[in-house]
Write a protein that holds these residues in place. Structure first.
Motif, mmCIF file in Angstrom:
data_model
loop_
_atom_site.group_PDB
_atom_site.id
_atom_site.type_symbol
_atom_site.label_atom_id
_atom_site.label_comp_id
_atom_site.label_asym_id
_atom_site.label_seq_id
_atom_site.Cartn_x
_atom_site.Cartn_y
_atom_site.Cartn_z
ATOM 1 N N ASP A 1 0.877 -1.137 0.186
ATOM 2 C CA ASP A 1 0.197 -0.113 0.369
ATOM 3 C C ASP A 1 1.153 1.669 -0.337
ATOM 4 O O ASP A 1 1.680 1.796 1.192
ATOM 5 N N HIS B 1 0.255 6.420 0.950
ATOM 6 C CA HIS B 1 0.725 7.797 1.804
ATOM 7 C C HIS B 1 2.013 8.064 0.824
ATOM 8 O O HIS B 1 2.465 9.644 1.316
ATOM 9 N N THR C 1 -3.901 5.628 -3.562
ATOM 10 C CA THR C 1 -4.835 6.174 -3.602
ATOM 11 C C THR C 1 -4.653 8.295 -4.745
ATOM 12 O O THR C 1 -3.762 7.279 -4.930
ATOM 13 N N LYS D 1 -5.159 11.879 -2.384
ATOM 14 C CA LYS D 1 -4.577 12.559 -1.191
ATOM 15 C C LYS D 1 -3.527 13.409 -2.264
ATOM 16 O O LYS D 1 -3.808 14.733 -2.334
HETATM 17 N N1 PLP Z 1 -4.174 2.746 2.589
HETATM 18 C C1 PLP Z 1 -3.947 4.008 4.163
HETATM 19 C C2 PLP Z 1 -2.829 3.698 4.040
HETATM 20 C C3 PLP Z 1 -4.706 5.404 4.207
HETATM 21 O O1 PLP Z 1 -4.555 5.919 5.102
HETATM 22 C C4 PLP Z 1 -6.160 5.132 3.351
HETATM 23 C C5 PLP Z 1 -6.942 6.418 3.832
HETATM 24 O O2 PLP Z 1 -6.305 7.374 4.088
HETATM 25 C C6 PLP Z 1 -6.390 4.090 2.887
HETATM 26 C C7 PLP Z 1 -5.679 2.767 2.086
HETATM 27 C C8 PLP Z 1 -7.740 4.472 1.704
HETATM 28 O O3 PLP Z 1 -7.364 5.446 0.906
HETATM 29 P P1 PLP Z 1 -8.721 6.224 0.284
HETATM 30 O O4 PLP Z 1 -8.994 7.754 1.141
HETATM 31 O O5 PLP Z 1 -8.284 6.544 -1.367
HETATM 32 O O6 PLP Z 1 -10.020 5.261 0.470
#
Ligand code: PLP
Length: 435
Positions: free
Chosen positions: A167, A170, A210, A213
């Motif tokens: 993931d 960030h 994402t 952000k």
């Molecule tokens: N993964 C992490 C580490 C996140 O901090 C977040 C959301 O803040 C997400 C996934 C989810 O992303 P999204 O805001 O696009 O749903």
């Protein structure tokens, strides 16, 4: 009001190219996509966006979802349920979306200690070699700013035959020569030269990110092999049974990705502003939790006091900084979390640090020396815990330990300038951080 707690770290939500693209697409194609991806919601914007994402991560394919929460949930739930007897090894600080995906998969979950390679290896080694395994982890952990040991996890995955699921929520837009994230950043020169083969990013099986952000829009995605992406496309309810993102959103997100892939000035400036905030707080003894990333977590250690500090920053100083309490962080490790942006020029940073100084004094909040006297917590007050920044001095153009930046990089205008000029000009760049 000054926003220091937002996740729009690069100000792309107000980027003129993104907004122009969105206006034009909205006028031409209307407000909504008109259906799910399989029933009339598939269009040129989805195809173009997925092509840009695949290119960004140097993967054969990508798939867009309505958010990365949905992307993580749907992908882990699908892979974990379709791979027979799959076991998912999950970092203890993983985001709720991954935890939920693992739960929905029904697969066996094994949690390993945060960033602990020995614990991860012990748990991998305890599993039979024929069992399918997925290691799910993050690059930048947003609550403490720590960074996953991506290369070492790839090594363990290869040794024990596991799939890697990273993931980069960030980190996309924020790291790497093209903004693809920390995995790209770790082979900076190879990616800058357009040679992804054999790099750490190349070794990751599934990257998620994402569009909401650093890219300033909304939506999420996965990138990986064509077969894996096809499997998720064909099987994941979270992809199949929901309306596609609006055309304007997809076009805007693509414009943001392309913009950041071709221009590194925003993320460089964001890092410089982060360093300036951390340095100034550390000099005042305000306890910043040490980390190598763009996150500035400040240890408070008490839920009520953290909330009072956040309230005082807002009411007395006009600064929005969110308090982070349990269950997001353990009891006793409550904190304030700050994320500077490229628009947080000297005047905003000075206002922030003097406001924090005043709040720390008024509420009698513990400083670094107080934590040291108690033996330290979360790396605060513990000598030798300053990690190496992901962006090196050289990559930021401040090599040689000098305050005066030495290297050059391309400005939006196309000319090459010395970075000290960029810092001087930053006030004129017109990026708004207040509302
Ligand atoms: N993964 C992490 C580490 C996140 O901090 C977040 C959301 O803040 C997400 C996934 C989810 O992303 P999204 O805001 O696009 O749903």
């Amino acid at each position: 009001m000054d926003f220091f707690s937002q996740c729009l770290q690069l100000g792309m939500g107000r980027n003129p190219q993104v907004i122009k693209t969105m206006h034009e697409t909205l006028d031409m194609y209307g407000a909504g996509a008109g259906g799910t991806r399989n029933i009339s919601g598939h269009n040129q914007h989805a195809i173009a966006l997925e092509a840009s994402i695949a290119k960004l991560h140097a993967k054969p394919a990508a798939l867009v979802f309505s958010s990365c929460y949905v992307a993580n949930d749907a992908t882990l739930a699908t892979l974990g349920s379709k791979l027979p007897n799959c076991v998912i090894l999950s970092d203890s600080l993983n985001h709720a979306s991954m935890i939920q995906g693992i739960r929905h998969s029904g697969a066996k979950k094994i949690v390993f200690k945060h960033n602990d390679l020995i614990d991860l290896e012990t748990k991998l080694a305890s599993l039979p070699s024929h069992v399918p395994k997925i290691i799910a982890f993050e690059s930048v952990y947003s609550m403490c700013g720590s960074v996953g040991p991506i290369e070492e996890i790839c090594d363990l995955a290869e040794k024990y035959g596991a799939i890697t699921f990273l993931d980069e929520v960030h980190a996309v837009g924020m790291y790497g020569p093209h903004g693809a994230g920390v995995a790209e950043h770790l082979d900076f020169e190879a990616h800058r030269a357009g040679k992804p083969k054999g790099t750490i990013m190349d070794r990751i099986d599934i990257i998620t990110g994402t569009l909401g952000k650093a890219y300033g829009c909304v939506g999420g995605y996965i990138a990986g092999s064509a077969k894996m992406v096809d499997a998720v496309r064909s099987l994941a309810p979270g992809f199949i049974f929901t309306t596609s993102l609006p055309p304007a959103t997809m076009a805007g997100a693509r414009a943001a990705i392309e913009y950041q892939a071709n221009y590194d000035g925003d993320r460089v400036l964001q890092q410089l502003h982060t360093r300036a905030v951390k340095d100034s707080l550390e000099a005042r003894g305000v306890p910043v939790i040490p980390n190598p990333s763009h996150i500035v977590p400040i240890l408070v250690g008490d839920a009520e006091i953290a909330r009072a500090a956040s309230d005082s920053l807002l009411e007395d100083h006009g600064i929005y900084v969110q308090a982070i309490n349990y269950p997001t962080v353990p009891v006793g490790q409550e904190r304030l979390r700050i994320t500077p942006t490229p628009g947080h020029t000297q005047n905003y940073r000075d206002h922030l640090t003097s406001a924090l100084e005043s709040v720390w004094n008024t509420l009698g909040i513990k400083r670094t020396r107080d934590w040291r006297a108690e033996g330290g917590l979360c790396g605060v007050g513990i000598n030798g815990t300053k990690p190496q920044n992901i962006w090196s001095d050289e990559q930021l153009g401040i090599s040689g330990g000098s305050d005066i930046p030495t290297s050059t990089f391309k400005m939006k205008t196309g000319g090459k300038v010395v970075m000290s000029n960029i810092l001087k000009r930053e006030v004129d760049r017109g990026i708004s951080t207040s509302a």
